[in-house]
Write a protein that holds these residues in place. Sequence first.
Motif, mmCIF file in Angstrom:
data_model
loop_
_atom_site.group_PDB
_atom_site.id
_atom_site.type_symbol
_atom_site.label_atom_id
_atom_site.label_comp_id
_atom_site.label_asym_id
_atom_site.label_seq_id
_atom_site.Cartn_x
_atom_site.Cartn_y
_atom_site.Cartn_z
ATOM 1 N N ASP A 101 0.819 -1.215 0.000
ATOM 2 C CA ASP A 101 0.000 0.000 0.000
ATOM 3 C C ASP A 101 0.851 1.263 0.000
ATOM 4 O O ASP A 101 0.427 2.307 -0.514
ATOM 5 C CB ASP A 101 -0.960 -0.004 1.191
ATOM 6 C CG ASP A 101 -2.170 -0.899 0.953
ATOM 7 O OD1 ASP A 101 -2.282 -1.476 -0.147
ATOM 8 O OD2 ASP A 101 -3.017 -1.018 1.862
ATOM 9 N N TRP A 132 -5.996 0.926 11.478
ATOM 10 C CA TRP A 132 -6.115 1.561 10.172
ATOM 11 C C TRP A 132 -7.555 1.865 9.770
ATOM 12 O O TRP A 132 -7.810 2.770 8.967
ATOM 13 C CB TRP A 132 -5.456 0.674 9.120
ATOM 14 C CG TRP A 132 -5.954 -0.745 9.126
ATOM 15 C CD1 TRP A 132 -5.595 -1.740 9.989
ATOM 16 C CD2 TRP A 132 -6.903 -1.314 8.241
ATOM 17 N NE1 TRP A 132 -6.262 -2.898 9.679
ATOM 18 C CE2 TRP A 132 -7.068 -2.669 8.610
ATOM 19 C CE3 TRP A 132 -7.618 -0.814 7.143
ATOM 20 C CZ2 TRP A 132 -7.930 -3.532 7.942
ATOM 21 C CZ3 TRP A 132 -8.474 -1.681 6.467
ATOM 22 C CH2 TRP A 132 -8.630 -3.012 6.880
ATOM 23 N N THR A 133 -8.525 1.130 10.333
ATOM 24 C CA THR A 133 -9.930 1.332 9.972
ATOM 25 C C THR A 133 -10.378 2.770 10.215
ATOM 26 O O THR A 133 -11.175 3.330 9.455
ATOM 27 C CB THR A 133 -10.816 0.356 10.766
ATOM 28 O OG1 THR A 133 -10.402 -0.981 10.483
ATOM 29 C CG2 THR A 133 -12.278 0.506 10.385
ATOM 30 N N LEU A 164 -10.013 5.136 7.123
ATOM 31 C CA LEU A 164 -10.638 4.867 5.835
ATOM 32 C C LEU A 164 -11.574 6.012 5.445
ATOM 33 O O LEU A 164 -12.215 6.625 6.303
ATOM 34 C CB LEU A 164 -11.426 3.555 5.897
ATOM 35 C CG LEU A 164 -10.617 2.294 6.158
ATOM 36 C CD1 LEU A 164 -11.540 1.082 6.259
ATOM 37 C CD2 LEU A 164 -9.578 2.075 5.063
ATOM 38 N N TYR A 176 -11.230 -3.948 16.828
ATOM 39 C CA TYR A 176 -11.851 -3.152 15.763
ATOM 40 C C TYR A 176 -13.181 -2.537 16.194
ATOM 41 O O TYR A 176 -13.339 -1.306 16.143
ATOM 42 C CB TYR A 176 -12.039 -3.988 14.499
ATOM 43 C CG TYR A 176 -10.769 -4.299 13.752
ATOM 44 C CD1 TYR A 176 -10.120 -3.332 12.990
ATOM 45 C CD2 TYR A 176 -10.206 -5.568 13.794
ATOM 46 C CE1 TYR A 176 -8.957 -3.612 12.291
ATOM 47 C CE2 TYR A 176 -9.038 -5.863 13.104
ATOM 48 C CZ TYR A 176 -8.421 -4.877 12.353
ATOM 49 O OH TYR A 176 -7.266 -5.164 11.669
ATOM 50 N N LYS A 202 -12.837 -2.936 6.963
ATOM 51 C CA LYS A 202 -12.290 -2.289 5.767
ATOM 52 C C LYS A 202 -13.438 -1.734 4.919
ATOM 53 O O LYS A 202 -13.482 -1.889 3.706
ATOM 54 C CB LYS A 202 -11.431 -3.262 4.974
ATOM 55 C CG LYS A 202 -12.098 -4.537 4.541
ATOM 56 C CD LYS A 202 -11.118 -5.502 3.880
ATOM 57 C CE LYS A 202 -10.478 -4.913 2.642
ATOM 58 N NZ LYS A 202 -9.577 -5.883 1.955
ATOM 59 N N GLN A 258 -16.170 -0.017 2.730
ATOM 60 C CA GLN A 258 -16.169 0.810 1.528
ATOM 61 C C GLN A 258 -17.581 1.290 1.167
ATOM 62 O O GLN A 258 -17.746 2.021 0.193
ATOM 63 C CB GLN A 258 -15.573 0.033 0.346
ATOM 64 C CG GLN A 258 -14.125 -0.367 0.554
ATOM 65 C CD GLN A 258 -13.476 -0.944 -0.682
ATOM 66 O OE1 GLN A 258 -13.701 -0.487 -1.801
ATOM 67 N NE2 GLN A 258 -12.656 -1.969 -0.508
ATOM 68 N N SER A 310 -5.236 -2.414 0.103
ATOM 69 C CA SER A 310 -5.875 -2.964 1.300
ATOM 70 C C SER A 310 -6.398 -1.910 2.252
ATOM 71 O O SER A 310 -7.057 -2.240 3.234
ATOM 72 C CB SER A 310 -4.866 -3.865 2.045
ATOM 73 O OG SER A 310 -4.450 -4.936 1.225
ATOM 74 N N GLY A 311 -6.097 -0.640 2.006
ATOM 75 C CA GLY A 311 -6.593 0.423 2.867
ATOM 76 C C GLY A 311 -5.625 0.871 3.942
ATOM 77 O O GLY A 311 -5.961 1.734 4.761
ATOM 78 N N LEU A 312 -4.416 0.333 3.941
ATOM 79 C CA LEU A 312 -3.438 0.717 4.963
ATOM 80 C C LEU A 312 -2.717 2.018 4.625
ATOM 81 O O LEU A 312 -2.045 2.603 5.479
ATOM 82 C CB LEU A 312 -2.411 -0.403 5.143
ATOM 83 C CG LEU A 312 -2.980 -1.789 5.466
ATOM 84 C CD1 LEU A 312 -1.848 -2.800 5.623
ATOM 85 C CD2 LEU A 312 -3.830 -1.758 6.714
#
Length: 348
Positions: free
Chosen positions: A24, A127-128, A131, A184, A256, A258, A302-304
């Motif tokens: 990423d 990381w969430t 996003l 999470y 994650k 979207q 992956s969104g990281l």
Amino acid sequence: MAQQKPFGWGIMGTGAIAGLFAADLGLLPQARVAGVYSRSLEKAQNFAARFGEAKAYDDEAAFLADPAIEAVYIATPNHLHAAQALKAIAAGKPVLIEKPIALASADVEAIAQAASQRGVFAMEALWTRFLPAVRRAREQIAAGRIGAIRRIRADLSYLHPEEPGSRFFDPALGGGAAFDLGVYPLSLALHLLREPQAAGGSWLAAGTGVDRRSSFRLEYPVAVADLSCGFDRNGTNRLLVEGERGGLIFEAPFLKVQRLSWYADAGKAVAAYGRGAGGVARLLDRVPQPGRLGESFAFPGSGLQFQAEAVMAAVRTGKSACAEMPLGESAAVLRIIETVRALPATAP
């Protein structure tokens, strides 16, 4: 004005999450992998070869002394996170520590104290929170789109058989559903509601003594959060926010996310959440419905990369913390897990 050189990341660990993070970083022109550490030099060399011209190390001290490394991402097994974070901070390196940041809230407090004394940036890699969909949801909730939050519900579960040697069930490696998955929903609940007045719950023990499943109930003056996680099933993996005037679902998998589904009526959001995320629910989700609005926030990789951007911006502007992911909330999540794990385990 001369263009700023790419930000140099050092990565500790060469496992799956380290590979995703490095990949990423390739989505960010202003970032690069400058160094890689592993106890095995061969593993470090193989990992480094996949991501440009990074230097490989099997010596922690030499790795942390590398001037090309502007921040360290720790992606080693859970039980190593806190000690390695303290070493990085002592070396003056800003640090991003993969979740769970530590296995005890006291260790997070030690990290925070060390970072403050040294004037070094430190953050958990939850990381969430970074996003685009989560940032949008938090902004809209704060603006009053669904009114004051009354309840948050979520379950995050992925089936993992209890097999010999599995890191998910090994207490020595920081195994257990709460550390691997529960952080999470707990972190997102604290992100939206802050630290609760009271916390309780229950847990189901695996054969190794770690939790196979955990449930948490967080209590606030005018709201509650009912959250769960587990290795005993594949869950719907969605998160529901009930407001006084509407509702919001973070669609699966919410870690994650979207896609957001906004409901003008909280009751309809609760009903939609109750249908789960199976085939019928997905079919209904494609049908336009009065009072429901979907928003999509697709991203590559992956969104990281979003947390990496936040860390780079903070470090290069001289900040020692990130408002979106403060260490105090990382410690609070672990205190909640500790509170529940102190209770007797429930029978299978």
